[in-house]
Motif scaffolding. Sequence first.
Motif, PDB file in Angstrom:
ATOM      1  N   UNK A 238      34.969  76.125 -34.175  1.00  0.00           N
ATOM      2  CA  UNK A 238      35.087  75.023 -33.221  1.00  0.00           C
ATOM      3  C   UNK A 238      36.464  74.372 -33.252  1.00  0.00           C
ATOM      4  N   UNK A 239      37.107  74.393 -34.402  1.00  0.00           N
ATOM      5  CA  UNK A 239      38.449  73.819 -34.536  1.00  0.00           C
ATOM      6  C   UNK A 239      39.547  74.874 -34.416  1.00  0.00           C
ATOM      7  N   UNK A 240      39.190  76.088 -34.056  1.00  0.00           N
ATOM      8  CA  UNK A 240      40.181  77.151 -33.896  1.00  0.00           C
ATOM      9  C   UNK A 240      40.101  78.237 -34.934  1.00  0.00           C
ATOM     10  N   UNK A 241      39.281  78.043 -35.971  1.00  0.00           N
ATOM     11  CA  UNK A 241      39.129  79.063 -36.998  1.00  0.00           C
ATOM     12  C   UNK A 241      40.175  78.971 -38.087  1.00  0.00           C
ATOM     13  N   UNK A 242      40.068  79.897 -39.059  1.00  0.00           N
ATOM     14  CA  UNK A 242      40.970  79.888 -40.213  1.00  0.00           C
ATOM     15  C   UNK A 242      42.366  80.387 -39.850  1.00  0.00           C
ATOM     16  N   UNK A 243      42.441  81.404 -38.997  1.00  0.00           N
ATOM     17  CA  UNK A 243      43.743  81.983 -38.615  1.00  0.00           C
ATOM     18  C   UNK A 243      43.865  81.995 -37.093  1.00  0.00           C
ATOM     19  N   UNK A 244      44.090  80.838 -36.482  1.00  0.00           N
ATOM     20  CA  UNK A 244      44.117  80.776 -35.011  1.00  0.00           C
ATOM     21  C   UNK A 244      45.258  81.549 -34.378  1.00  0.00           C
ATOM     22  N   UNK A 245      46.346  81.780 -35.123  1.00  0.00           N
ATOM     23  CA  UNK A 245      47.498  82.506 -34.579  1.00  0.00           C
ATOM     24  C   UNK A 245      47.492  83.982 -34.983  1.00  0.00           C
ATOM     25  N   UNK A 246      46.456  84.415 -35.695  1.00  0.00           N
ATOM     26  CA  UNK A 246      46.337  85.814 -36.074  1.00  0.00           C
ATOM     27  C   UNK A 246      47.291  86.226 -37.174  1.00  0.00           C
ATOM     28  N   UNK A 247      47.362  87.545 -37.365  1.00  0.00           N
ATOM     29  CA  UNK A 247      48.202  88.102 -38.430  1.00  0.00           C
ATOM     30  C   UNK A 247      49.680  87.836 -38.181  1.00  0.00           C
ATOM     31  N   UNK A 248      50.099  87.888 -36.911  1.00  0.00           N
ATOM     32  CA  UNK A 248      51.502  87.627 -36.593  1.00  0.00           C
ATOM     33  C   UNK A 248      51.880  86.197 -36.954  1.00  0.00           C
TER      34      UNK A 248
END
Length: 648
Positions: A238-248
């Motif tokens: 709901x807040x964007x998750x643990x890694x909202x920007x992904x691996x990059x």
Amino acid sequence: VSRNWFKTPQPSAMAQGLPGTARLACFCQKLNRLKPLEESSMETSLRRCLSTLDLTLLGVGGMVGSGLYVLTGTVAKDMAGPAVLLSFVVAAVASLLAALCYAEFGARVPRTGSAYLFTYVSMGEIWAFLIGWNVLLEYLIGGAAVARAWSGYLDAIFNHSIRNFTESHTGVWQMPFLARYPDFLAAGILLVASAFVSCGARVSSWLNHTFSAISMIVILFIIILGFILARPHNWSPEEGGFAPFGFSGILAGTATCFYAFVGFDVIAASSEEAKNPRWAVPMAITISLGLAAGAYILVSTVLTLMVPWHSLDPDSALADAFYRRGYSWAGFIVAVGSICAMNTVLLSNLFSLPRIVYAMAADGLFFQVFAHVHPRTQVPVVGILVFGVLMALLALLMDLEALVQFLSIGTLLAYTFVATSIIVLRFQKAPSPSSPCLGSPGPTAKKYDSFSDHIQLVGAEQTSVSEPGQLRPALKPFLGFLNGCSPGTAVAWALGILVASAISLACVLVFGNSDLHLPRWGYVLLLVISGSVFLFSLLVLGAHQQQRKQDTFQIPLVPLTPALSILLNICLMLKLSYLTWLRFIFWLLVGLVVYFGYGIWHSKENQREPLELTTAHYVVFPSGSLEETVQAVQPASQAPGQESGCTE
């Protein structure tokens, strides 16, 4: 047969007829001359008074500064989200590769100078000077930038009243390269810190202990209260998750977080003042890097658990997070910790910079006045005061925002040269104990003067025990094509190819998909070719014997560990802007002017060069190895003090 001297004719015989190629070779030899590796020397004009604890706290103070209070929020909000803790983990591992290289050199060569000295004993004089020249500017700009950050943080606590007062009396400056207003507070703190550092290493260490203790108590307070106020929901989808920007995003955060660990080299720079550098330096570097990594990882964890990552204030993330959770009083404690942490970074810069300059001046490559050591405090007081004033002037007048990126390229270049120097030193043959310079045979060596004796003794060398730089006996049946190379030749070529392939591989990784606009097959092909060459050069290096020392720290997995450090550093350097590279090239050109105008002529190694015509003798040591040595022959027509050979 290994040749340990470049034999030059007497100028009285050939001064007028020396060919251009011989002059060029002589000049190149002068640029690449090495400083003798005095591994066992503990004598110094400085005071050996720093314990392992002192060195550890110096390292922690150099790494845990304003970045802990500013960088964590910036990376979390703009690059990685809560996965900023993974960015710090990867950055810490990458920094460990460089730190281990510094640890081995610092334990083996317990002299001040850090990356400059390490390059001098393994790569050559001109490279060492350029590294020292860049480190000098790095410390100058870094210290001035931290002082301005310290001033700005204190000013923000008082609602910018200091800035408003200054601007009302001096006006707002609109000139290029100058700050908006003169920062008298930043200049003042640098002058006060310089005065304390000039009082001696014990005073500097005591101050650093005090500020570091307060800083670590505040960090511990932040971690404990942060976990009490943690809300796991802030890592939920709901807040964007643990890694909202992904691996990059994690990788982009890693590149920025890597610079948070810059500062451990102060330990290597202080090794000449350590009581037991062979043990204390590697221990202090490892412990301080572990403490700094733990602080960054835990603080970034509690920060993103206290409040949602997307609502962080990047300028004052920690204080704002406590304020939003109803603990505004904690913001004052965070401010105190931040100022103390920045004080330790200032002390670290002012402690290291004069010692780098002192090492260069003691070797004759920089102005001799900076080699002066105060007889009572036993510190390079001239360097401390002169560069303290220069740092204060930079903080007072200059706009440092455009120059801060310059810090990165200087640091990364130093890391690259130190990693390369580790490979050179590991595969370099150690001097004979009976004759450190191999200029004269030991008491048990057998000497043969004639060339025919030399020819007859080649077989003795081939049956001798393998030495560093020679192919491992077990691999000779499989790598016979390398066995025909003279000792060290294959290693030198492999190291050159390793660095070149690392540059090529880094270019493909950084620019292959974006700037070069390569098709998919072209990108993969270049990646496979450059990666294969990189791995092949590693295998060739690994197939040769290395120096093994039981009494000093040695990093594991050589040449893999330093090779990975080289590749990583080059990748990070290529990600810097072209303006940073232009400024770097300009500063290098200024350094070359200083070197060719002063350093090359006053170098101590220039004064040690042979003054006589030389003849060769061949020496067989008890191990069975064959060495060519040099005996001086002085013509009767030449005065003893007359210069010759490559000596200017």
